[in-house]
Design an enzyme around this catalytic site. Sequence first.
Site, PDB file in Angstrom:
ATOM      1  N   CYS A 176     -26.945  18.986  23.575  1.00  0.00           N
ATOM      2  CA  CYS A 176     -26.275  19.271  22.308  1.00  0.00           C
ATOM      3  C   CYS A 176     -26.668  18.242  21.253  1.00  0.00           C
ATOM      4  CB  CYS A 176     -24.762  19.268  22.573  1.00  0.00           C
ATOM      5  SG  CYS A 176     -23.726  19.061  21.136  1.00  0.00           S
ATOM      6  N   CYS A 198     -23.794  16.404  19.579  1.00  0.00           N
ATOM      7  CA  CYS A 198     -23.201  15.446  20.523  1.00  0.00           C
ATOM      8  C   CYS A 198     -23.985  14.138  20.508  1.00  0.00           C
ATOM      9  CB  CYS A 198     -23.199  16.007  21.944  1.00  0.00           C
ATOM     10  SG  CYS A 198     -22.250  17.522  22.137  1.00  0.00           S
TER      11      CYS A 198
END
Length: 119
Positions: free
Chosen positions: A45, A48
């Site tokens: 991600c 993230c």
Amino acid sequence: MATDTASDAGTTTTSEPLHINGQSQLDEVVAEHDVVLTDFYADWCGPCQMLEPVVERLAAETDAAVAKVDVDTNQQLAGAYGVRGVPTLILFADGEQAEEIVGVQGEEQLRSLIERYTE
């Protein structure tokens, strides 16, 4: 907890994020610390990864413990908290889920959120 070293044993905060594996470990961390910011993330991600240095600074500089949960290896745990997208941050205060934030947030927003519960 086995990861404690002599220098941080007995303190109420940790200076770096704790990697969580499973519900019982998260329960222990939440029980042990007054305020826990839990970062549900995935290695693939992009947002993230952008959030990671922010989360690390918050762990080092605030009174909250910071926990990281990899949703790929902890799918049941993510499901238990209704995590549908990453990053999702869940703040626990006094053992209870108090806040949930989905998506990347600025460091100042997260810092002020933590301070509402730690002061």
